[in-house]
Design a protein around this motif. Structure first.
Motif, PDB file in Angstrom:
ATOM      1  N   SER A 151       0.839  -1.201   0.000  1.00 38.44           N
ATOM      2  CA  SER A 151       0.000   0.000   0.000  1.00 38.44           C
ATOM      3  C   SER A 151       0.873   1.249   0.000  1.00 38.44           C
ATOM      4  O   SER A 151       1.980   1.238   0.535  1.00 38.44           O
ATOM      5  N   HIS A 152       0.362   2.304  -0.586  1.00 39.08           N
ATOM      6  CA  HIS A 152       1.086   3.570  -0.647  1.00 39.08           C
ATOM      7  C   HIS A 152       0.252   4.649   0.032  1.00 39.08           C
ATOM      8  O   HIS A 152      -0.978   4.642  -0.016  1.00 39.08           O
ATOM      9  N   SER A 153       0.939   5.590   0.653  1.00 34.35           N
ATOM     10  CA  SER A 153       0.240   6.711   1.269  1.00 34.35           C
ATOM     11  C   SER A 153      -0.437   7.532   0.188  1.00 34.35           C
ATOM     12  O   SER A 153       0.123   7.740  -0.894  1.00 34.35           O
ATOM     13  N   PRO A 154      -1.666   7.990   0.433  1.00 34.02           N
ATOM     14  CA  PRO A 154      -2.341   8.816  -0.571  1.00 34.02           C
ATOM     15  C   PRO A 154      -1.624  10.139  -0.755  1.00 34.02           C
ATOM     16  O   PRO A 154      -0.949  10.638   0.143  1.00 34.02           O
ATOM     17  N   LYS A 155      -1.774  10.690  -1.941  1.00 37.73           N
ATOM     18  CA  LYS A 155      -1.192  11.988  -2.237  1.00 37.73           C
ATOM     19  C   LYS A 155      -1.746  13.030  -1.278  1.00 37.73           C
ATOM     20  O   LYS A 155      -2.928  13.032  -0.945  1.00 37.73           O
ATOM     21  N   GLN A 156      -0.890  13.928  -0.824  1.00 34.10           N
ATOM     22  CA  GLN A 156      -1.264  14.930   0.155  1.00 34.10           C
ATOM     23  C   GLN A 156      -1.200  16.330  -0.445  1.00 34.10           C
ATOM     24  O   GLN A 156      -0.313  16.650  -1.231  1.00 34.10           O
ATOM     25  N   LEU A 157      -2.153  17.151  -0.023  1.00 31.32           N
ATOM     26  CA  LEU A 157      -2.168  18.562  -0.408  1.00 31.32           C
ATOM     27  C   LEU A 157      -0.968  19.307   0.173  1.00 31.32           C
ATOM     28  O   LEU A 157      -0.482  18.974   1.259  1.00 31.32           O
ATOM     29  N   ASN A 158      -0.551  20.349  -0.533  1.00 29.35           N
ATOM     30  CA  ASN A 158       0.355  21.350   0.029  1.00 29.35           C
ATOM     31  C   ASN A 158      -0.431  22.634   0.215  1.00 29.35           C
ATOM     32  O   ASN A 158      -1.173  23.051  -0.679  1.00 29.35           O
ATOM     33  N   LEU A 159      -0.300  23.251   1.377  1.00 31.80           N
ATOM     34  CA  LEU A 159      -1.030  24.477   1.686  1.00 31.80           C
ATOM     35  C   LEU A 159      -0.060  25.545   2.176  1.00 31.80           C
ATOM     36  O   LEU A 159       0.641  25.351   3.170  1.00 31.80           O
ATOM     37  N   ALA A 199     -13.639  23.326   1.502  1.00 34.93           N
ATOM     38  CA  ALA A 199     -12.898  22.066   1.454  1.00 34.93           C
ATOM     39  C   ALA A 199     -13.268  21.273   0.202  1.00 34.93           C
ATOM     40  O   ALA A 199     -12.401  20.663  -0.438  1.00 34.93           O
ATOM     41  N   ASP A 200     -14.552  21.268  -0.169  1.00 36.39           N
ATOM     42  CA  ASP A 200     -14.990  20.581  -1.393  1.00 36.39           C
ATOM     43  C   ASP A 200     -14.288  21.146  -2.614  1.00 36.39           C
ATOM     44  O   ASP A 200     -13.855  20.408  -3.509  1.00 36.39           O
ATOM     45  N   GLU A 201     -14.216  22.475  -2.676  1.00 35.07           N
ATOM     46  CA  GLU A 201     -13.594  23.126  -3.833  1.00 35.07           C
ATOM     47  C   GLU A 201     -12.113  22.789  -3.911  1.00 35.07           C
ATOM     48  O   GLU A 201     -11.572  22.487  -4.983  1.00 35.07           O
ATOM     49  N   ILE A 202     -11.425  22.843  -2.780  1.00 34.88           N
ATOM     50  CA  ILE A 202     -10.005  22.490  -2.746  1.00 34.88           C
ATOM     51  C   ILE A 202      -9.811  21.044  -3.183  1.00 34.88           C
ATOM     52  O   ILE A 202      -8.922  20.724  -3.999  1.00 34.88           O
ATOM     53  N   GLN A 203     -10.642  20.145  -2.677  1.00 31.50           N
ATOM     54  CA  GLN A 203     -10.527  18.731  -3.035  1.00 31.50           C
ATOM     55  C   GLN A 203     -10.791  18.507  -4.518  1.00 31.50           C
ATOM     56  O   GLN A 203     -10.088  17.726  -5.180  1.00 31.50           O
ATOM     57  N   LEU A 204     -11.801  19.184  -5.058  1.00 34.62           N
ATOM     58  CA  LEU A 204     -12.130  19.025  -6.476  1.00 34.62           C
ATOM     59  C   LEU A 204     -10.944  19.382  -7.356  1.00 34.62           C
ATOM     60  O   LEU A 204     -10.581  18.631  -8.271  1.00 34.62           O
ATOM     61  N   TRP A 205     -10.336  20.524  -7.106  1.00 31.84           N
ATOM     62  CA  TRP A 205      -9.185  20.934  -7.908  1.00 31.84           C
ATOM     63  C   TRP A 205      -8.026  19.954  -7.732  1.00 31.84           C
ATOM     64  O   TRP A 205      -7.326  19.630  -8.698  1.00 31.84           O
ATOM     65  N   PHE A 206      -7.828  19.483  -6.519  1.00 35.73           N
ATOM     66  CA  PHE A 206      -6.714  18.588  -6.216  1.00 35.73           C
ATOM     67  C   PHE A 206      -6.856  17.251  -6.932  1.00 35.73           C
ATOM     68  O   PHE A 206      -5.915  16.772  -7.575  1.00 35.73           O
ATOM     69  N   VAL A 207      -8.031  16.645  -6.856  1.00 39.43           N
ATOM     70  CA  VAL A 207      -8.221  15.316  -7.467  1.00 39.43           C
ATOM     71  C   VAL A 207      -8.426  15.410  -8.972  1.00 39.43           C
ATOM     72  O   VAL A 207      -8.337  14.393  -9.674  1.00 39.43           O
ATOM     73  N   SER A 208      -8.685  16.624  -9.488  1.00 41.75           N
ATOM     74  CA  SER A 208      -8.921  16.808 -10.926  1.00 41.75           C
ATOM     75  C   SER A 208      -7.677  17.270 -11.662  1.00 41.75           C
ATOM     76  O   SER A 208      -7.764  17.721 -12.814  1.00 41.75           O
ATOM     77  N   ASP A 209      -6.514  17.163 -11.023  1.00 40.58           N
ATOM     78  CA  ASP A 209      -5.242  17.581 -11.631  1.00 40.58           C
ATOM     79  C   ASP A 209      -5.284  19.030 -12.100  1.00 40.58           C
ATOM     80  O   ASP A 209      -4.865  19.362 -13.217  1.00 40.58           O
ATOM     81  N   ALA A 242      -4.372  21.256  -9.417  1.00 46.39           N
ATOM     82  CA  ALA A 242      -3.543  21.838  -8.366  1.00 46.39           C
ATOM     83  C   ALA A 242      -2.890  20.729  -7.555  1.00 46.39           C
ATOM     84  O   ALA A 242      -3.455  19.639  -7.399  1.00 46.39           O
ATOM     85  N   ASP A 243      -1.688  21.016  -7.051  1.00 46.05           N
ATOM     86  CA  ASP A 243      -1.042  20.148  -6.062  1.00 46.05           C
ATOM     87  C   ASP A 243      -1.354  20.618  -4.646  1.00 46.05           C
ATOM     88  O   ASP A 243      -1.005  19.949  -3.674  1.00 46.05           O
ATOM     89  N   GLY A 244      -1.982  21.749  -4.551  1.00 45.88           N
ATOM     90  CA  GLY A 244      -2.327  22.355  -3.275  1.00 45.88           C
ATOM     91  C   GLY A 244      -2.778  23.770  -3.547  1.00 45.88           C
ATOM     92  O   GLY A 244      -3.098  24.122  -4.699  1.00 45.88           O
ATOM     93  N   PHE A 245      -2.803  24.599  -2.515  1.00 45.07           N
ATOM     94  CA  PHE A 245      -3.306  25.955  -2.695  1.00 45.07           C
ATOM     95  C   PHE A 245      -2.467  26.985  -1.955  1.00 45.07           C
ATOM     96  O   PHE A 245      -1.885  26.713  -0.904  1.00 45.07           O
ATOM     97  N   ASN A 246      -2.443  28.166  -2.550  1.00 44.16           N
ATOM     98  CA  ASN A 246      -1.853  29.349  -1.963  1.00 44.16           C
ATOM     99  C   ASN A 246      -3.000  30.107  -1.310  1.00 44.16           C
ATOM    100  O   ASN A 246      -3.748  30.827  -1.977  1.00 44.16           O
ATOM    101  N   VAL A 247      -3.197  29.905  -0.010  1.00 41.99           N
ATOM    102  CA  VAL A 247      -4.359  30.430   0.689  1.00 41.99           C
ATOM    103  C   VAL A 247      -4.129  31.903   1.017  1.00 41.99           C
ATOM    104  O   VAL A 247      -3.148  32.258   1.683  1.00 41.99           O
ATOM    105  N   MET A 248      -5.045  32.761   0.571  1.00 43.92           N
ATOM    106  CA  MET A 248      -4.887  34.207   0.668  1.00 43.92           C
ATOM    107  C   MET A 248      -6.019  34.773   1.521  1.00 43.92           C
ATOM    108  O   MET A 248      -7.044  35.206   0.990  1.00 43.92           O
ATOM    109  N   PRO A 249      -5.894  34.767   2.845  1.00 44.97           N
ATOM    110  CA  PRO A 249      -6.984  35.242   3.696  1.00 44.97           C
ATOM    111  C   PRO A 249      -7.347  36.688   3.378  1.00 44.97           C
ATOM    112  O   PRO A 249      -6.473  37.552   3.336  1.00 44.97           O
ATOM    113  N   PRO A 250      -8.633  36.977   3.179  1.00 40.96           N
ATOM    114  CA  PRO A 250      -9.013  38.351   2.823  1.00 40.96           C
ATOM    115  C   PRO A 250      -8.824  39.328   3.965  1.00 40.96           C
ATOM    116  O   PRO A 250      -8.670  40.527   3.737  1.00 40.96           O
TER     117      PRO A 250
END
Length: 450
Positions: free
Chosen positions: A2-10, A374-384, A386-394
């Motif tokens: 088994s392999h560890s699942p791919k992880q987001l970078n934030l 979280a849904d939006e971040i996951q969608l982009w991540f699993v849909s190739d 993004a490898d993660g996100f540059n979070v820009m707090p308003p």
């Protein structure tokens, strides 16, 4: 096996008291804290409590048009991140620095110092500086041409890497019995003789625990993407739709492969400006509160710089006037194209356009519940896209606190993000190999970073 699942970078992209241009006017912020180093130290600690990979500061080398209607980036980023390093232990520390108005030796030494002080957590966001105001602060009458800036940047980075590599990993001996501090055969002059730089070396700083700082890049023009494919280990980008994100992701990863690199050696992190609330309606209402505080006079100056057309006398309720071709833009070509496409595709008036740009200057703004974000971040991540996100707090610190306290736990529950740090260096957080010195014997190869 088994392999560890791919992880987001934030990564947390920090700016004053928030990314929204009216953040300093909103009651959720305290504008005077842009002058308070403790504010930024607290932000680093919030990011670290959320187990984020890194924090990042953009930078500019001129006041520009902002001073009347907006807060300024007060501190030089490397200095500020050094202050943040001493109150944190794990979170990475990424600073913007220009290849246009620095010299390779001095800048390589500064980043090496930050890397040592932080225990291997430094990263360099490489920019070429396209602003006319910046050029005039350094004795130039106009901005150097776009292609020439990237040519200089490539040679600059080559020299910086050579300087960071000029000490082999085992060069320091610290043998008090013999009085031998270092093995001089493992400390190398770089002897660079190039078109723009002549640098003898070696650097007067040995290698850090992560080898050398992580290289980050944020340009999305054709020249920027080619440069990223050759040098970058993380890319901060602005993509507004999933389709655009996927197209950019495929394009850049293909260029990385063409450059002879592993596509996993470069992490693509689009920006997202999250307005977070218990319900979607409340989140959208919060976003509108900030939009209502936008100063049109400030926004028009900013927009004029982006598109290369003077708009301060243009009607707010009309569409943009005809814009110059992109070849005539010597500043940020990718941001110009993003703004032009946004205005044309959505048929926006200038007033509508500056409202959409107010949150993140073209980065995607998303208002919703923690689960929706979280849904939006996951969608982009699993849909190739993004490898993660540059979070820009308003707004800060509250926007970062809400993201780490409300969104991150959902991503952790879904197995998409770490529940604790497994590495001590920025390279380790991003899953990047630790490069050996280019002067070391060829038999040695890159090793995984702790």
């Amino acid at each position: 096996m088994s392999h560890s699942p791919k992880q987001l970078n934030l990564n947390a992209f920090l700016m004053g008291v928030g990314h929204h241009e009216a953040a300093w006017r909103h009651p959720r912020t305290e504008a005077h804290r842009v002058l308070d180093v403790k504010h930024f130290q607290e932000l680093a600690q919030i990011a670290e409590r959320g187990k984020l990979d890194s924090v990042f500061f953009a930078d500019g080398l001129a006041v520009g048009p902002r001073v009347e209607h907006n807060t300024q980036a007060i501190f030089e980023p490397i200095t500020l991140l050094t202050a943040m390093a001493v109150v944190t232990e794990h979170v990475g520390l990424i600073a913007t620095a220009s290849t246009g108005y620095n010299e390779p030796y001095n800048l390589a030494r500064k980043f090496a110092s930050l890397d040592h002080i932080s225990g291997g957590r430094a990263g360099w966001n490489i920019v070429t500086s396209g602003g006319e105001d910046e050029a005039r602060n350094f004795g130039y009458d106009e901005t150097p041409d776009h292609a020439g800036r990237y040519d200089r940047a490539a040679e600059f980075v080559d020299v910086a890497v050579a300087l960071w590599d000029s000490w082999e990993d085992d060069a320091i001996e610290l043998d008090s019995a013999t009085g031998r501090f270092a093995d001089p055969s493992k400390v190398h002059a770089v002897e660079h003789q190039g078109e723009r730089f002549r640098v003898r070396g070696p650097l007067n700083s040995p290698r850090s625990v992560q080898g050398r700082p992580v290289l980050v890049q944020a340009g999305s023009s054709e020249s920027g993407k080619d440069f990223a494919a050759e040098y970058a280990e993380a890319v901060f980008t602005a993509q507004r739709t999933l389709t655009e994100g996927q197209e950019f992701y495929r394009d850049l990863k293909a260029r990385v492969i063409k450059a002879g690199r592993d596509p996993q050696s470069l992490k693509i992190l689009p920006g997202i400006v999250p307005f977070i609330a218990a319900t979607e309606d409340e989140a959208k209402a919060l976003e509108q509160e900030f939009t209502d505080l936008i100063s049109p006079a400030y926004s028009l100056r900013q927009l004029s710089r982006m598109v290369g057309v003077e708009l301060t006398e243009h009607s707010l309720d009309a569409p943009l006037p005809p814009l110059p071709p992109i070849d005539e833009i010597q500043g940020n070509k990718s941001r110009y194209q993003l703004v032009k496409d946004l205005a044309e595709k959505e048929e926006l008036t200038v007033r509508q356009l500056i409202a959409k740009l107010g949150g993140g200057r073209g980065h995607r703004t998303f208002a919703g519940t923690p689960a929706q974000i979280a849904d939006e971040i996951q969608l982009w991540f699993v849909s190739d896209a993004a490898d993660g996100f540059n979070v820009m707090p308003p707004y800060l610190p509250g926007g970062l606190e809400d993201f780490t306290a409300l969104v991150v736990p959902i991503l952790q529950e879904r197995g998409l993000f770490r529940t604790d740090y497994t590495a001590t260096t920025l390279r380790g957080h991003y899953g990047l190999d630790r490069p050996v010195s280019s002067y070391a014997p060829a038999s040695r190869s890159a090793v995984a970073t702790a």
